[in-house]
Write a protein that holds these residues in place. Structure first.
Motif, mmCIF file in Angstrom:
data_model
loop_
_atom_site.group_PDB
_atom_site.id
_atom_site.type_symbol
_atom_site.label_atom_id
_atom_site.label_comp_id
_atom_site.label_asym_id
_atom_site.label_seq_id
_atom_site.Cartn_x
_atom_site.Cartn_y
_atom_site.Cartn_z
ATOM 1 N N TRP A 82 0.685 -1.247 -0.030
ATOM 2 C CA TRP A 82 0.032 0.187 0.062
ATOM 3 C C TRP A 82 0.831 1.233 0.133
ATOM 4 O O TRP A 82 2.088 1.211 0.221
ATOM 5 C CB TRP A 82 -1.072 0.016 1.185
ATOM 6 N N ASP A 90 -4.786 1.111 1.755
ATOM 7 C CA ASP A 90 -5.262 -0.179 2.238
ATOM 8 C C ASP A 90 -4.269 -1.329 1.932
ATOM 9 O O ASP A 90 -3.770 -1.286 0.904
ATOM 10 C CB ASP A 90 -6.639 -0.338 1.731
ATOM 11 N N GLY A 128 -3.495 -3.976 -1.377
ATOM 12 C CA GLY A 128 -2.692 -3.806 -2.750
ATOM 13 C C GLY A 128 -1.736 -5.106 -2.799
ATOM 14 O O GLY A 128 -1.616 -5.709 -2.095
ATOM 15 N N GLU A 174 -1.017 -2.514 -7.865
ATOM 16 C CA GLU A 174 -2.231 -1.982 -7.518
ATOM 17 C C GLU A 174 -2.101 -1.666 -6.119
ATOM 18 O O GLU A 174 -1.667 -2.287 -5.312
ATOM 19 C CB GLU A 174 -3.398 -3.264 -7.671
ATOM 20 N N TYR A 175 -2.765 -0.228 -6.249
ATOM 21 C CA TYR A 175 -3.011 0.295 -4.715
ATOM 22 C C TYR A 175 -4.569 0.657 -4.513
ATOM 23 O O TYR A 175 -5.166 1.136 -5.478
ATOM 24 C CB TYR A 175 -2.239 1.922 -4.763
ATOM 25 N N ARG A 176 -4.790 0.416 -3.339
ATOM 26 C CA ARG A 176 -6.332 0.811 -2.841
ATOM 27 C C ARG A 176 -6.361 1.794 -1.689
ATOM 28 O O ARG A 176 -5.137 1.639 -0.759
ATOM 29 C CB ARG A 176 -6.965 -0.229 -2.505
ATOM 30 N N GLN A 230 -13.370 5.983 -2.390
ATOM 31 C CA GLN A 230 -12.676 4.989 -2.545
ATOM 32 C C GLN A 230 -11.945 5.018 -3.631
ATOM 33 O O GLN A 230 -12.140 5.631 -4.912
ATOM 34 C CB GLN A 230 -13.379 3.709 -2.443
ATOM 35 N N SER A 283 -8.670 3.399 -6.223
ATOM 36 C CA SER A 283 -7.904 2.441 -6.902
ATOM 37 C C SER A 283 -7.042 2.838 -7.924
ATOM 38 O O SER A 283 -7.459 3.665 -8.822
ATOM 39 C CB SER A 283 -8.933 1.334 -7.565
ATOM 40 N N TRP A 334 -4.177 1.099 -10.568
ATOM 41 C CA TRP A 334 -3.597 -0.063 -10.866
ATOM 42 C C TRP A 334 -2.701 -0.144 -12.295
ATOM 43 O O TRP A 334 -3.014 0.716 -13.089
ATOM 44 C CB TRP A 334 -4.487 -1.323 -11.002
#
Length: 646
Positions: free
Chosen positions: A139, A161, A164, A202-204, A218, A220, A222
């Motif tokens: 993350w 989060d 990721g 991928e980052y969330r 939210q 996202s 990627w």
């Protein structure tokens, strides 16, 4: 030494045992770097190679390791060149494997298999390397401050989060045939590199304004990447009479890139921002080089010419479609004289470079000439234990095709990235003064380095059409002053060796609309112990070596590594631990722009308290030796594609 050879399972292990000044070696990831983010070239018998080729080396075949911290003109912008001088076999062969994987993760490994067969004057070699990473607990935390065109200041925070993911799947294959006699070397090498990452990064997380944290979205972000690079390398070396050598080299390369980046912001299941950037590109290039060398006793003359020609055809899709067809060429002509007067060694070099760039759709076509002098002086003091070295060199830096592309890429709801076809090449001047002292088991090196770049190509940000644009421009100047000390003690009782390397970086980055100063102390420690068939290594960055360029500070990796190994005949066994005392792996990046600044931290939890096992095995059959070596190797590894993410 024989002890270093016996303690090593491959060429990277051997480099770790030698503890050469300024080099930073990760025994688990096989990474070889130098403080200050300079380029390290790895070579075998003068041939530029990949890490996988060095891992395939058998230490007993290594005659010596040449450490060049003042490379000549034909090495380009390399900061350090490491050249393994290896025996050439004339019969028999060898097979080997080197496997390193994680106990903790299903897919984390550096695995290599290799083989070599010699028959009379011919040699056939095959090397395959696969590099895997698949980490889910990844993350980033990111805080951005935007100064918008209407005077509004917006502070946004991204709260990461840990769900990721970061993935790598790289495969590298080389197949080589070479023929050698007393007068001639002929070499043909096919290289193939594949990068297939269906979930590269991928980052969330939550995204909100700092003034109103309860009203969040939210986020996202990627990236998916696929790439292929194939090259054919043809080489001829002729050893002429009267200590003369002629070298010709021709390399053709094909690069294919397919990068996809997506970014979304949503609130209560409703998508507010949806970005989908796709880049599909092809790049063809060829590199031709000729070198002539002549020895005059202890003096040496070398001269050469190298031409690189690249053709890139990239399609960018992000709601609009941009097709960039670009051509870039560079010709370098150089000569260098190395001589000796009593205890003074000197080298004088001169080079001329012609660069050209063309982009058909924009009607851009320009070229220019530059001058590249170089000088080195080395003086051994009468005591014989210490020496001074002064080097002064001029590098010629060409903007990349990605920076020159007349293309826009959307970053997020507020920012876009834009290339600049109007960029021009620039110089980098470098002066280095080094003092070395060695007596018994103690070695000390003190160094001061000053780098200056007028009109460097660096980043800039500005307002345009309600957005903040990230682009590039020829800025005013960039300066870097580095002072460092390297202390090595050992081996004590032929067992323990300790190395400390530390110093201070001082950066001044002066743009057309900004000026930033950054000071960075750094310190690393390496401790090795070898006893009979056992070895142990500890390596750690106590204070990281950071880098400031343009308006962005890129932090170093705060890591420490333990490794314990055992060698029995042709087999090596080992267990390593990565960041045993840290709960997570962290790397910081900071941008100081007055329009869009950020403080960003990347976390990879799976990189902490991670244990790996390693096994390597080599067998030889019917081996005997002869001498000889290839002098150079060229490669084009630049895809020419603009990056799409933050």
């Amino acid at each position: 030494t024989e002890q270093q050879i016996n303690a090593s399972g491959n060429g990277i292990d051997l480099l770790q045992q030698m503890m050469l000044p300024r080099l930073q070696i990760n025994p688990l990831t096989r990474a070889v770097g130098v403080a200050g983010d300079g380029e390290v070239q790895l070579r075998i018998n003068g041939v530029k190679v990949e890490i996988a080729d060095v891992v395939a080396l058998q230490p007993k075949d290594v005659i010596r390791v040449e450490y060049h911290d003042n490379p000549g003109l034909r090495y380009g912008n390399a900061e350090v060149v490491i050249d393994y001088i290896v025996r050439r076999h004339e019969s028999g062969g060898n097979l080997g494997m080197d496997i390193s994987n994680s106990f903790k993760l299903k897919r984390f490994g550096y695995n290599n298999i290799h083989g070599r067969i010699n028959h009379k004057k011919s040699e056939f070699a095959l090397n395959y390397f696969i590099y895997l990473r698949d980490m889910y607990q990844t993350w980033r935390d990111n805080e951005e401050t935007f100064s918008l065109a209407d005077g509004t200041v917006l502070r946004r925070k991204e709260e990461g989060d840990p769900a990721g993911r970061w993935q790598m799947n790289q495969q590298y294959l080389t197949a080589t045939y070479s023929y050698m006699n007393d007068k001639r070397i002929l070499n043909a090498t096919f290289r193939d590199f594949a990068d297939n990452l269906p979930h590269s990064l991928e980052y969330r997380g939550k995204l909100y304004n700092v003034d109103n944290p309860d009203n969040y979205m939210q986020m996202s972000d990627w990236t998916k990447e696929k790439g292929r690079r194939s090259a054919l390398d043809l080489y001829w070396q002729e050893n002429l009479n009267n200590d003369q050598t002629l070298v010709l080299n021709l390399v053709g390369t094909y690069n294919h890139t397919n990068n996809n980046r997506g970014y979304t912001e949503s609130r209560d299941g409703v998508v507010v921002t949806d970005i989908d950037n796709l880049v599909v590109g092809s790049k063809y290039s060829w590199i031709g080089e000729g070198i002539y060398e002549k020895k005059f006793g202890v003096n040496n003359l070398s001269a050469g010419v190298r031409h690189t020609q690249a053709y890139a055809d990239n399609i960018y899709k992000n709601g609009h479609e941009y097709n960039t067809k670009m051509q870039q060429g560079e010709t370098l002509m150089y000569a260098e004289w190395k001589g000796k007067v009593k205890k003074l060694d000197y080298a004088l070099g001169i080079g001329f470079t012609r660069s050209s760039f063309r982009q058909e759709a924009e009607g851009i076509d320009h070229s220019n000439w530059t001058f590249n002098p170089r000088m080195a002086l080395f003086y051994l003091l009468p005591s014989g234990n210490s020496s001074f070295r002064l080097t002064s060199r001029t590098h010629y830096v060409t903007p990349s095709l990605a920076q020159l592309s007349a293309v826009e890429q959307i970053i997020d709801s507020l920012q876009i990235r834009r290339g600049n076809p109007g960029l021009t090449p620039h110089y980098r001047y470098e002066n280095v003064l080094t003092y070395e002292w060695k007596k018994g088991i103690v070695y000390i090196s003190l160094q001061g380095k000053y780098q200056y770049q007028p009109s460097p190509v660096m980043e800039e940000k500005f307002h345009d059409g309600g957005k903040i644009v990230q682009s590039y421009a020829n800025q005013k100047s960039w300066q870097h002053l580095n002072t460092s000390a390297h202390l090595r003690i050992g081996p004590v009782k032929d067992i323990v060796t300790l190395t400390l390397y530390g110093g201070l970086n001082h950066y001044i980055s002066h743009g057309n609309t900004y000026r930033h100063v950054y000071n960075n102390p750094f310190l690393s420690v390496t401790l090795t112990a070898n006893y009979k068939k056992f070895q142990a290594i500890f390596e750690g960055n106590i204070l990281t070596s950071d880098n400031l360029y343009g308006e962005t500070m890129s932090g170093g990796e705060r890591i420490h590594i333990f490794f314990i190994g055992y060698k029995h005949k042709n087999a090596n066994f080992g267990i390593g631990a990565f960041n045993l005392f840290f709960s997570d792996f962290r790397r910081d990046t900071e941008n100081y722009s007055k329009y869009a600044s950020f403080k960003r931290s990347l976390y990879i939890n799976d990189f902490s308290r991670m244990f790996t096992f390693r096994f390597s095995y080599n067998i030889n059959f019917g081996r005997s030796f002869q001498s000889g070596q290839k002098r150079l190797n060229n490669a084009d590894e630049n895809t020419g594609v603009m990056q799409t993410g933050k």
